[in-house]
Structure formats: structure tokens, C-alpha cells
Scaffold this active site. Structure first.
Site, PDB file in Angstrom:
ATOM      1  N   PHE A  55       0.861  -1.189   0.000  1.00 39.55           N
ATOM      2  CA  PHE A  55       0.000   0.000   0.000  1.00 39.55           C
ATOM      3  C   PHE A  55       0.895   1.235   0.000  1.00 39.55           C
ATOM      4  O   PHE A  55       1.646   1.453   0.946  1.00 39.55           O
ATOM      5  CB  PHE A  55      -0.967   0.057   1.190  1.00 39.55           C
ATOM      6  CG  PHE A  55      -1.864   1.262   1.095  1.00 39.55           C
ATOM      7  CD1 PHE A  55      -3.019   1.232   0.336  1.00 39.55           C
ATOM      8  CD2 PHE A  55      -1.506   2.465   1.707  1.00 39.55           C
ATOM      9  CE1 PHE A  55      -3.819   2.367   0.193  1.00 39.55           C
ATOM     10  CE2 PHE A  55      -2.308   3.606   1.561  1.00 39.55           C
ATOM     11  CZ  PHE A  55      -3.465   3.554   0.806  1.00 39.55           C
ATOM     12  N   ASP A  72       9.321   3.040   2.136  1.00 44.42           N
ATOM     13  CA  ASP A  72       8.105   3.791   2.452  1.00 44.42           C
ATOM     14  C   ASP A  72       7.797   3.580   3.933  1.00 44.42           C
ATOM     15  O   ASP A  72       7.246   2.550   4.324  1.00 44.42           O
ATOM     16  CB  ASP A  72       6.938   3.324   1.566  1.00 44.42           C
ATOM     17  CG  ASP A  72       5.646   4.094   1.861  1.00 44.42           C
ATOM     18  OD1 ASP A  72       5.582   4.791   2.895  1.00 44.42           O
ATOM     19  OD2 ASP A  72       4.697   3.971   1.065  1.00 44.42           O
ATOM     20  N   LYS A 115       2.193  11.010   7.248  1.00 45.03           N
ATOM     21  CA  LYS A 115       1.326  10.745   8.390  1.00 45.03           C
ATOM     22  C   LYS A 115       1.757  11.484   9.661  1.00 45.03           C
ATOM     23  O   LYS A 115       1.481  12.660   9.794  1.00 45.03           O
ATOM     24  CB  LYS A 115       1.180   9.241   8.586  1.00 45.03           C
ATOM     25  CG  LYS A 115       0.383   8.598   7.430  1.00 45.03           C
ATOM     26  CD  LYS A 115      -0.249   7.260   7.757  1.00 45.03           C
ATOM     27  CE  LYS A 115      -1.307   6.901   6.726  1.00 45.03           C
ATOM     28  NZ  LYS A 115      -0.886   5.958   5.708  1.00 45.03           N
TER      29      LYS A 115
HETATM   30  C1  PLP Z   1      -1.027   6.046   4.241  1.00 46.06           C
HETATM   31  C2  PLP Z   1       0.106   5.559   3.425  1.00 46.06           C
HETATM   32  C3  PLP Z   1       0.447   6.178   2.210  1.00 46.06           C
HETATM   33  C4  PLP Z   1      -0.374   7.283   1.604  1.00 46.06           C
HETATM   34  O1  PLP Z   1      -0.478   8.403   2.424  1.00 46.06           O
HETATM   35  P1  PLP Z   1      -1.642   9.486   2.156  1.00 46.06           P
HETATM   36  O2  PLP Z   1      -1.273  10.618   3.073  1.00 46.06           O
HETATM   37  O3  PLP Z   1      -2.937   8.842   2.527  1.00 46.06           O
HETATM   38  O4  PLP Z   1      -1.573   9.856   0.732  1.00 46.06           O
HETATM   39  C5  PLP Z   1       1.557   5.709   1.542  1.00 46.06           C
HETATM   40  N1  PLP Z   1       2.285   4.688   2.023  1.00 46.06           N
HETATM   41  C6  PLP Z   1       1.984   4.070   3.178  1.00 46.06           C
HETATM   42  C7  PLP Z   1       2.846   2.952   3.669  1.00 46.06           C
HETATM   43  C8  PLP Z   1       0.867   4.485   3.912  1.00 46.06           C
HETATM   44  O5  PLP Z   1       0.540   3.838   5.038  1.00 46.06           O
END
Ligand code: PLP
Length: 406
Positions: free
Chosen positions: A147, A232, A261
Site C-alpha cells: 500500500f 516507504d 502521516k
Molecule cells: C497512508 C500511506 C500512504 C499514503 O499516504 P496518504 O497521506 O494517505 O496519501 C503511503 N504509504 C503508506 C505505507 C501508507 O501507510
């Protein structure tokens, strides 16, 4: 006429959303009106322990006093300049974030998906300019069940059909391999590969923690093959797992780190690409940008977030309370829990499907004053604010045990 806030019931507000709000979410039927620390309160004044923490956007809890103070101070001085001009908050944010992560340079963005998109662009540019990949031939290797966000390019390499179906045509240039499989990764990387892009722990997939040695293996493989390791850490980073970064559990230093986040302290969207100078240095004026990225309010809040992490207190709490979480979940295995994965204050819990779907269990927990979110099938995710007390955590585990025995 619309009634002023505070005069409509939860049921009324939920009903009011239906005709006017896109149906891209299916929230639990709770309408939050205020919050502090680990607790939220709904319109009727019912209190809930927040065991989701905005998918880790609220690692420091709701309205952490130091973050709220930093935001208030900045609101009273300067909020936005655009990057057409310098602002007096951005240098310190970049300096301290680079120092915290042990990398050199910062590209400030807003949402997580933007950080991922930016990381992809930087990796491709690096491949053409530094590695010498022929024009438009660069590939990026990613993991199944990833994700990374919701943009058209990002869903192009998702393996979740719900996230993809109906949104093509998709961006080419991605290769998908199974997660936690170094041999498959090795086979997919070739001379066109710009980067391997991975979550050090797969959050949305159900808090999937790879085997020990996987991340160091990815680091070694990418170095040997001459491509970038892009981690990520938008959900796994900034204290959640008991370290500042999840890659630190294996001392695997990525070339490019994606943060988001919690970087915005639950106040404003703040994300960043953090990387070595020889990688992020490929960007020149005009090649990439964002109107809001690096704005002074975001920089002030982001700096205050980094300041909290510099103390090490939150990482320590996540590690110590993570042991409480792990022990509590281990006690539930066989009593409604069929398995779980956990690191720090983060767990994916597979409940016995005979008891209910993840959503049904989440709903029952809500009725007992605990807010969680299901992921897939019968898995629920626990990710409380790192400010949670041992007593609060133990009471949440007791409620979970009771709900699962019902
Ligand atoms: C939430 C998330 C994203 C995307 O972040 P948004 O602020 O919702 O665009 C990307 N990578 C990971 C691992 C995430 O948990």
C-alpha cells in the site's frame, strides 16, 4: 438551512453525509466531535479509546500540547509563502529531519501519496542521469500486497483489485514480486532497475513483518545491483515500531526514505522524501514542486514533531508498551485470535472468522468504547497513540478479549 455544528445528532449527521459525500469510505458509525490524547468524544459525549490513531498520523495522540503550541504560534505569524520565496521555518525543519534520519536532503511535500510519487520521480531521474538507463526504460520493483497511496500511478502497481479496478490505463514501469522473498527480488532486478520500493512492514496488508534479514538483504542486493532502496515509512516510521524508523530494526539504511502521516502531528498534512545528496540532488529548479509543500505552518509543526522524536521518549514507550501489547495478544491466541503480527505499538490481529469479520469485530469494539479498524477479511489493526498508558492498553486488551469471547 444547515443547523450549526453541535446541534445535530450523530445519526442525523451520518444520514446527512449520504447524498453529499462521495462514498469512497465506509466509516464506523461514530461521529467524533472532540479529542485529547488517546481519547475521542462523539457528538453525544460518549468517550472512546482511539486504538487506530489516524492510521499512525496521530502517533503523539490528539492535540499534543507541544504540537498545538507550535501550530498556534505559527498561525499568528506566517502560514504560507509558496516556494517562490524562502520562509524562515523551512531550513530548521530540513536540517533537523535530515539529522534525525541520518540522511542528507529533504524534499517537503504534503500527503503520503505525494511523497511516494516524488520518490518515484527522483528514482527515475537518478536512473537516467546517474545510472545511465536508456530514456523511458527505467523500472521500479515493488512488492505484492503493497500500500503506497491512491494516485493513478500508485494504484498502477497495487495488487488490490478494489483499489485498481476501473482506474486504468495504468502507468507502466513497475515489476511486482512477492514480499519477503529475496530470491524473487533478485530475479526481478536488472540493468533497467532504478529502485526497489518497499514498506519495511506492510501496514495495510495486516502489519506484515518480514523475516529477520529481509531488509538487510534488500539493502545488500540493491547496493550490489546498483539500484536504490526506497523505504516507504509513511506508516511504519516516526516511533511506531519502537525505533524512529522500522528499518533500524535491521540497521538497513535506505537511499531514499518516504515519510508522512505522523510528520504532520495530526494537525496538517506533512510528508517528505529524505535521501542522500547524490540522489535527491538530481532535482533542479522547475522539475518538481508543490504549492503547499514546505509551507511555514507545516515546517513549524514538522519541526515540533522532530523535536518530540529527538527525545527518544516515544520510541521507548512504543518498545516497552509493545511488549505489553504482544503479551496481551499472545494470551488471546486460541480464545478468538487465530494469529497476530506485532512490532512496537502496532499489530495486525487475525480474529477467528467464525466470530465475525474484521468490520463486525470493530463494530462490537466501538460499542464497548474502543475504536479500531479492520484491514482485510477478519484482520483488525491496532495502532494506538504512542502516548497510551499501560493501564489504557491493558483495558483495551481486556475489552478485546471479552468481545472475542462473546
Ligand atoms: C497512508 C500511506 C500512504 C499514503 O499516504 P496518504 O497521506 O494517505 O496519501 C503511503 N504509504 C503508506 C505505507 C501508507 O501507510
Amino acid at each position: 438551512m444547515t443547523a450549526p455544528a453541535g446541534t445535530r445528532s450523530s445519526a442525523d449527521l451520518i444520514r446527512a453525509e449520504e447524498p453529499v459525500l462521495a462514498h469512497n469510505y465506509h466509516p464506523l458509525p461514530v461521529v467524533v466531535a472532540r479529542a485529547e490524547g488517546t481519547w475521542v468524544e462523539d457528538v453525544e459525549g460518549r468517550r472512546y479509546l482511539d486504538m487506530l490513531a489516524g492510521y499512525s498520523a496521530l502517533n503523539f495522540g490528539h492535540r499534543h500540547p507541544a504540537l498545538i503550541e507550535a501550530a498556534h504560534r505559527q498561525l499568528d505569524r506566517l502560514t504560507l509563502t509558496s516556494r517562490a520565496f524562502h520562509n524562515d521555518r523551512l531550513a530548521e525543519f530540513a536540517e533537523r529531519l535530515a539529522a534525525l534520519t541520518g540522511l542528507d536532503m529533504v524534499l517537503p511535500m504534503n500527503t503520503g501519496a505525494e511523497a511516494v510519487e516524488s520518490g518515484i520521480k527522483v528514482a527515475r531521474k537518478w536512473a537516467y542521469e546517474v545510472k545511465g538507463v536508456p530514456a523511458d526504460r527505467a523500472t521500479i520493483v515493488v512488492a505484492a500486497d503493497n500500500f503506497h497511496g491512491r494516485t493513478t500511478t500508485i494504484v498502477s502497481f497495487s495488487t488490490d483489485e478494489t483499489a485498481r479496478a476501473g482506474f486504468g490505463p495504468f502507468t507502466p514501469g513497475f515489476r511486482i514480486v512477492p514480499y519477503n522473498d529475496l530470491a524473487a527480488l533478485e530475479a526481478a532486478v536488472d540493468e533497467t532497475t532504478a529502485a526497489v520500493l518497499l514498506e519495511p512492514i506492510q501496514g495495510e496488508a495486516g502489519v506484515v513483518v518480514p523475516d529477520d534479514g529481509y531488509l538487510t538483504g534488500v539493502r545488500e542486493l540493491t547496493r550490489r545491483k546498483g539500484c536504490l532502496f526506497v523505504a516507504d515509512e509513511i506508516q511504519s516510521g516516526l516511533g511506531r515500531t519502537g525505533r524512529t524508523l522500522a528499518v533500524e530494526h535491521e540497521a538497513a539504511v535506505p537511499d531514499v526514505l518516504l515519510l508522512g502521516k505522523a510528520l504532520g502531528g495530526g494537525i496538517v498534512p506533512v510528508s517528505a522524501v529524505v535521501a542522500r545528496r547524490d540522489v535527491l540532488g538530481v532535482l533542479r529548479p522547475g522539475e518538481h514542486g508543490s504549492t503547499f509543500g514546505g509551507n511555514p505552518l507545516a515546517a513549524a509543526v514538522g519541526t515540533a514533531v522532530v523535536e518530540l522524536l529527538e527525545t527518544g521518549e516515544f520510541q521507548r514507550r512504543a518498545a516497552e508498551l509493545g511488549a505489553v501489547l504482544r503479551d496481551g495478544l499472545a494470551d488471546l491466541v486460541g480464545s478468538g485470535v487465530v494469529g497476530f503480527r506485532a512490532r512496537g505499538l502496532w499489530a495486525g490481529v487475525d480474529v477467528d472468522p467464525a466470530i465475525g469479520t474484521g468490520r463486525e469485530v470493530s463494530r462490537r469494539l466501538m460499542d464497548e468504547g474502543i475504536l479500531v479498524k479492520d484491514t482485510h477479511g477478519s484482520t483488525i489493526r491496532l495502532a494506538p497513540p504512542l502516548t497510551i498508558t499501560a493501564a489504557e492498553l491493558e483495558s483495551a486488551l481486556a475489552v478485546l478479549g471479552r468481545v472475542l469471547r462473546q
